[in-house]
Design an enzyme around this catalytic site. Structure first.
Site, PDB file in Angstrom:
ATOM      1  N   HIS A 252       0.817  -1.222   0.000  1.00  0.00           N
ATOM      2  CA  HIS A 252       0.000   0.000   0.000  1.00  0.00           C
ATOM      3  C   HIS A 252       0.853   1.275   0.000  1.00  0.00           C
ATOM      4  O   HIS A 252       0.296   2.378  -0.039  1.00  0.00           O
ATOM      5  CB  HIS A 252      -0.937   0.020   1.209  1.00  0.00           C
ATOM      6  CG  HIS A 252      -1.937  -1.099   1.225  1.00  0.00           C
ATOM      7  ND1 HIS A 252      -2.743  -1.392   0.152  1.00  0.00           N
ATOM      8  CD2 HIS A 252      -2.249  -2.014   2.185  1.00  0.00           C
ATOM      9  CE1 HIS A 252      -3.514  -2.441   0.454  1.00  0.00           C
ATOM     10  NE2 HIS A 252      -3.231  -2.834   1.674  1.00  0.00           N
TER      11      HIS A 252
ATOM     12  N   ASP B  22      -2.805 -10.703  -2.043  1.00  0.00           N
ATOM     13  CA  ASP B  22      -3.323 -10.195  -0.777  1.00  0.00           C
ATOM     14  C   ASP B  22      -4.819  -9.912  -0.954  1.00  0.00           C
ATOM     15  O   ASP B  22      -5.298  -9.683  -2.068  1.00  0.00           O
ATOM     16  CB  ASP B  22      -2.580  -8.906  -0.423  1.00  0.00           C
ATOM     17  CG  ASP B  22      -2.925  -8.355   0.949  1.00  0.00           C
ATOM     18  OD1 ASP B  22      -2.163  -8.608   1.895  1.00  0.00           O
ATOM     19  OD2 ASP B  22      -3.957  -7.658   1.071  1.00  0.00           O
TER      20      ASP B  22
ATOM     21  N   HIS C  71      -6.351  -7.358  -0.319  1.00  0.00           N
ATOM     22  CA  HIS C  71      -6.599  -5.964  -0.696  1.00  0.00           C
ATOM     23  C   HIS C  71      -5.736  -5.582  -1.895  1.00  0.00           C
ATOM     24  O   HIS C  71      -4.600  -6.041  -2.008  1.00  0.00           O
ATOM     25  CB  HIS C  71      -6.280  -5.046   0.485  1.00  0.00           C
ATOM     26  CG  HIS C  71      -6.955  -5.465   1.758  1.00  0.00           C
ATOM     27  ND1 HIS C  71      -6.330  -6.235   2.704  1.00  0.00           N
ATOM     28  CD2 HIS C  71      -8.228  -5.261   2.183  1.00  0.00           C
ATOM     29  CE1 HIS C  71      -7.186  -6.481   3.690  1.00  0.00           C
ATOM     30  NE2 HIS C  71      -8.339  -5.914   3.396  1.00  0.00           N
TER      31      HIS C  71
ATOM     32  N   ASP D  99      -4.274 -12.656   4.000  1.00  0.00           N
ATOM     33  CA  ASP D  99      -5.469 -12.145   4.675  1.00  0.00           C
ATOM     34  C   ASP D  99      -6.751 -12.410   3.895  1.00  0.00           C
ATOM     35  O   ASP D  99      -7.834 -12.043   4.355  1.00  0.00           O
ATOM     36  CB  ASP D  99      -5.324 -10.654   5.010  1.00  0.00           C
ATOM     37  CG  ASP D  99      -4.840  -9.821   3.835  1.00  0.00           C
ATOM     38  OD1 ASP D  99      -4.624 -10.383   2.745  1.00  0.00           O
ATOM     39  OD2 ASP D  99      -4.679  -8.599   4.023  1.00  0.00           O
TER      40      ASP D  99
ATOM     41  N   TYR E 221      -3.240 -11.668   9.223  1.00  0.00           N
ATOM     42  CA  TYR E 221      -3.297 -11.126  10.582  1.00  0.00           C
ATOM     43  C   TYR E 221      -3.867 -12.075  11.614  1.00  0.00           C
ATOM     44  O   TYR E 221      -3.956 -11.711  12.773  1.00  0.00           O
ATOM     45  CB  TYR E 221      -4.100  -9.808  10.554  1.00  0.00           C
ATOM     46  CG  TYR E 221      -3.516  -8.840   9.548  1.00  0.00           C
ATOM     47  CD1 TYR E 221      -2.366  -8.131   9.846  1.00  0.00           C
ATOM     48  CD2 TYR E 221      -4.074  -8.695   8.271  1.00  0.00           C
ATOM     49  CE1 TYR E 221      -1.782  -7.277   8.920  1.00  0.00           C
ATOM     50  CE2 TYR E 221      -3.499  -7.844   7.338  1.00  0.00           C
ATOM     51  CZ  TYR E 221      -2.365  -7.142   7.669  1.00  0.00           C
ATOM     52  OH  TYR E 221      -1.789  -6.311   6.746  1.00  0.00           O
TER      53      TYR E 221
HETATM   54 ZN   LIG Z   1      -4.315  -6.985   2.908  1.00  0.00          ZN
END
Ligand SMILES: [Zn+2]
Length: 350
Positions: free
Chosen positions: A167, A203, A205, A293, A332
């Protein structure tokens, strides 16, 4: 598969995130490093110590002013009144000098660190404290160590990067990311003689930072499968299928947003689509942004991928047959984190 890691990646201790104005318990914690270490060592992957690398590749990915800010911010904050005044020991921006604020006027550099922070931090979740810079920099060293193993002939190497990086944009940090480890790895592979490199991001995201860094370039492809930002998920404002690159990079970005609740079948189909795309584009090296995740137990996403799904993704991306640097991103849920990473590595190497 060799696992490049550094104990310094534990030194970033955010203590909390600030979400909707409230300090909440963060999930991007140092214990992630140990959970992953346990998973990969149990699976028999050899550990390799990262060594300190020069900044040259890093400086090609990020704006020098952001690097200076990140390196100095914790100490500037410590010298300020924040701990005594309000009990805040971490760098949290209170102002964001977006175009909406400056309205076309030339923006000066803010003198106060709590104001300047918003020039680089694009959320309040990604706080900076003592050890943050050192840990983020060590994560870059892990990525570069894995690149060197691959350039020396390893078929694949895994970088246990923490904090994650995808990110982090050219001049911005957010989403628990400070320095873009995957982008640094892609640049280092380019510098190492690979004319065209692909980054595949699995991932949960979309890796808006990596996408932004390479958006106008044809020499680094970026493909991502992720939960639909249009359903209200990070990074919210980018990560849509219509974003395909610009200029020389037109067609070199591919986003595959998936609905909430997506499980193995559709997710693996999307991963396979990205693998086919990369295989057809003449790339000679691969970077995998391995976020786990998307797993069903993870608190940060609504995707429902299983451990077998991650093993399957590894097999799909391993079959592309390119030298690969696998870079840790999110993931996580501490009880399952190590097993998910090990399953991916197992699949990729099989
Ligand atoms: Zn993520």
């Amino acid at each position: 598969m060799p696992v490049v890691w550094s104990p310094t990646t534990r030194d970033h201790d955010p203590q909390h995130e600030v979400w909707v104005g409230v300090a909440t318990i963060g999930t991007e914690v140092a214990a992630r490093v140990d959970a992953i270490l346990a998973g990969v060592t149990e699976a028999g992957h050899p550990l390799v110590d990262a060594t300190a690398r020069p900044d040259d590749v890093l400086a090609r990915v990020h704006d020098p002013s952001m690097l200076t800010f990140l390196a100095d911010a914790a100490e500037r904050w410590r010298q300020g009144p924040y701990a005594d005044l309000v009990g805040q020991t971490r760098v949290v921006p209170y102002l964001f000098p977006t175009p909406a604020m400056t309205a076309g006027l030339p923006a000066r550099r803010a003198v106060a660190v709590h104001a300047e922070a918003g020039s680089y931090a694009y959320d309040t979740m990604t706080v900076v404290g003592p050890g943050t810079w050192e840990a983020a920099r060590a994560a870059v060293d892990c990525a570069l160590g894995a690149v060197d193993l691959v350039l020396a002939g390893e078929g694949a190497a895994y970088a246990l990067c923490r904090p994650p990086g995808h990110h982090a944009t050219p001049a911005g940090f957010g989403g628990s990311c400070y320095l873009n480890n995957a982008a640094v790895a892609a640049e280092a592979l380019r510098a190492g003689g690979h004319d065209r490199v692909a980054v595949i991001d699995i991932d949960a995201h979309q890796g808006n930072g990596t996408a932004a860094i390479f958006y106008d370039r044809a020499d680094v492809l970026y493909g991502s499968v992720h939960v639909d930002p249009g359903a209200g998920w990070f990074p919210h404002v980018v990560g849509y299928a219509e974003e395909t690159g610009t200029g020389a990079g037109e067609g070199a970005t591919r986003n595959v947003p998936l609905p909430e609740g997506t499980g193995d079948a559709l997710w693996l189909e999307a991963v396979a689509g990205l693998a086919d795309w990369v295989a057809a584009e003449g790339c000679s090296a691969l970077v995998v942004s391995l976020g786990v995740d998307a797993a069903a137990d993870d608190p940060e996403s609504p995707l429902l991928v299983t451990v077998d799904g991650y093993r399957g993704a590894g097999a799909i991306l391993g079959r592309v047959g390119l030298p690969a640097v696998v870079v840790q991103e999110g993931g996580y849920h501490l009880p399952t984190l190590g097993g998910l990473v090990a399953a991916y590595l197992d699949g990729h190497g099989s």
